[in-house]
Design a protein around this motif. Structure first.
Motif, mmCIF file in Angstrom:
data_model
loop_
_atom_site.group_PDB
_atom_site.id
_atom_site.type_symbol
_atom_site.label_atom_id
_atom_site.label_comp_id
_atom_site.label_asym_id
_atom_site.label_seq_id
_atom_site.Cartn_x
_atom_site.Cartn_y
_atom_site.Cartn_z
ATOM 1 N N THR A 119 14.149 18.897 6.928
ATOM 2 C CA THR A 119 13.390 19.373 5.993
ATOM 3 C C THR A 119 14.240 20.914 5.046
ATOM 4 O O THR A 119 13.625 21.084 3.992
ATOM 5 C CB THR A 119 12.226 20.613 6.519
ATOM 6 O OG1 THR A 119 11.169 19.803 7.065
ATOM 7 C CG2 THR A 119 11.443 20.931 5.913
ATOM 8 N N SER A 130 6.623 24.644 10.118
ATOM 9 C CA SER A 130 6.539 23.531 10.609
ATOM 10 C C SER A 130 5.364 22.602 11.703
ATOM 11 O O SER A 130 4.477 23.563 12.627
ATOM 12 C CB SER A 130 7.943 23.330 11.279
ATOM 13 O OG SER A 130 8.176 24.079 12.909
ATOM 14 N N GLY A 187 6.107 12.031 11.026
ATOM 15 C CA GLY A 187 7.053 12.005 10.366
ATOM 16 C C GLY A 187 7.055 13.459 9.850
ATOM 17 O O GLY A 187 7.035 13.432 8.428
ATOM 18 N N ARG A 188 7.192 14.535 10.339
ATOM 19 C CA ARG A 188 7.324 15.707 10.444
ATOM 20 C C ARG A 188 8.249 16.348 8.576
ATOM 21 O O ARG A 188 7.670 15.958 8.087
ATOM 22 C CB ARG A 188 7.866 16.472 11.553
ATOM 23 C CG ARG A 188 7.276 16.588 12.275
ATOM 24 C CD ARG A 188 7.178 17.807 13.286
ATOM 25 N NE ARG A 188 7.763 18.408 14.228
ATOM 26 C CZ ARG A 188 9.356 19.289 14.298
ATOM 27 N NH1 ARG A 188 8.621 20.000 14.369
ATOM 28 N NH2 ARG A 188 10.011 19.226 14.327
ATOM 29 N N PRO A 189 8.888 15.522 8.485
ATOM 30 C CA PRO A 189 10.103 16.184 7.567
ATOM 31 C C PRO A 189 9.213 15.656 5.516
ATOM 32 O O PRO A 189 8.760 16.162 4.752
ATOM 33 C CB PRO A 189 10.878 14.832 7.130
ATOM 34 C CG PRO A 189 11.795 14.979 9.058
ATOM 35 C CD PRO A 189 9.978 14.168 9.370
ATOM 36 N N ASP A 205 16.288 17.688 14.552
ATOM 37 C CA ASP A 205 16.636 16.851 13.357
ATOM 38 C C ASP A 205 15.328 16.839 12.749
ATOM 39 O O ASP A 205 15.707 16.700 10.892
ATOM 40 C CB ASP A 205 16.288 15.153 14.074
ATOM 41 C CG ASP A 205 17.446 15.237 15.237
ATOM 42 O OD1 ASP A 205 18.483 16.124 15.027
ATOM 43 O OD2 ASP A 205 17.415 13.799 15.917
ATOM 44 N N ASP A 206 14.061 16.838 12.293
ATOM 45 C CA ASP A 206 13.436 16.977 11.882
ATOM 46 C C ASP A 206 13.154 18.585 10.719
ATOM 47 O O ASP A 206 12.992 17.935 9.884
ATOM 48 C CB ASP A 206 11.333 17.165 12.198
ATOM 49 C CG ASP A 206 11.813 15.578 12.764
ATOM 50 O OD1 ASP A 206 11.974 14.522 12.748
ATOM 51 O OD2 ASP A 206 10.382 15.961 13.314
ATOM 52 N N HIS A 207 13.836 19.429 11.910
ATOM 53 C CA HIS A 207 14.135 20.626 11.348
ATOM 54 C C HIS A 207 15.300 20.404 10.052
ATOM 55 O O HIS A 207 15.214 21.340 8.893
ATOM 56 C CB HIS A 207 14.072 22.178 12.156
ATOM 57 C CG HIS A 207 13.035 22.024 12.351
ATOM 58 N ND1 HIS A 207 11.831 22.604 12.163
ATOM 59 C CD2 HIS A 207 13.340 22.106 13.836
ATOM 60 C CE1 HIS A 207 11.361 23.533 12.977
ATOM 61 N NE2 HIS A 207 11.752 22.519 14.432
#
Length: 284
Positions: A121, A74, A81-83, A116-118
């Motif tokens: 994804t 990750s 915006g990681r996703p 949340d981002d995890h």
């Protein structure tokens, strides 16, 4: 068929590549990096390099091949915006027909904003049809042991976690689990909840620091908003300080206790004790 590791010059990625080199020939490993110069040492050992950036989707075009096993580590750019960054890798993996895409996620029990981002994804990955493995990494010893300077300066561990307990482990432990999944069989569409064998509280952490340093180091549990003020006062961006305070709130609720034993099972050994990580950090 190659084993491909994204973020290969980061803290976790480098350990994964190092441990892969103990198990498979170097020319079967591809390290995905943004800065080729930082990976010169890996290239010198025979590891193949690929230069790509989550923020530039076209750099992943043709990077993967059918049958590859890929570790998506990750990203750490919380403001980009990681996703969406991770989606770039998922799309490239799907187009190539990879055999497995493993992703370093967060414990399923974690409700803090950090997760949340995890979760986003994970949803994208499971919906993609790509064979996946979710490596839901718990907290790292290094999240604490690499931040010892202010603790030793003030003889205090300051957090907003109350008496909550944490099943942390070392980065090397989580790397070992990732290597087991990348080099083993039967991990398709599996989810692993990963954490250390022994959960501990921050009061116990302070006590162990006291024991090893011979100093009286206290644990000061403060309200979340006080912690945010301390962190921003130390130069951390407000958004990131809020994220860390949110994790502490989750710790207080017991959300970073992971008792599945998945990590030591995958690693094939007990996880690294916190006391050992403290000893190593103090020597450094």
């Amino acid at each position: 068929m190659s084993i491909v590791v994204t973020g290969a010059t980061g803290h976790l990625g480098r350990l994964v590549v190092e441990q892969l080199l103990e198990k498979v020939p170097a020319d079967r490993i591809t390290a995905v990096v943004r800065d080729e110069a930082k990976a010169a040492g890996l290239a010198a050992r025979g590891v193949r390099l690929a230069v790509a950036d989550y923020n530039t989707p076209e750099t992943f075009d043709g990077l993967f091949a059918a049958g590859d096993k890929v570790l998506l580590i990750s990203g750490n750019e919380f403001d980009k915006g990681r996703p969406q960054q991770h989606q770039v890798v998922i799309d490239a993996a799907k187009a190539a027909g990879v055999a497995l895409l493993a992703y370093t996620s967060a414990p399923g029990s974690l409700t803090a904003a950090l997760a949340d981002d995890h979760r986003a994804t994970e949803r994208a990955l499971t919906a993609s049809g790509v064979p996946y493995a979710l490596l839901r990494n718990g907290w790292y010893h290094e999240n604490y042991t690499e931040q010892l300077a202010p603790v030793l300066e003030h003889d205090a561990v300051v957090a907003a976690a109350g008496e909550g307990r944490i099943s942390s482990a070392s980065r090397a432990d989580y790397a070992a689990a990732a290597v087991a999944v990348l080099t083993g069989e039967g991990h398709e569409n599996a989810t692993y909840e990963l954490g250390g064998d022994v959960a501990w509280s921050l009061a116990e952490y302070a006590a162990e620091l006291s024991r090893q340093t011979g100093r009286e180091i206290a644990y000061n549990s403060v309200p979340g908003e006080v912690l945010v003020g301390i962190l921003t006062g130390a130069g951390l961006p407000e958004h990131f300080a809020q994220i860390l305070a949110g994790v502490d709130a989750s710790i207080e609720k017991g959300e970073l206790v992971v008792s599945t034993g998945d990590l030591s099972r995958l690693a094939g050994r007990p996880t690294t004790p916190l006391a050992e990580a403290i000893t190593t950090a103090l020597k450094g």
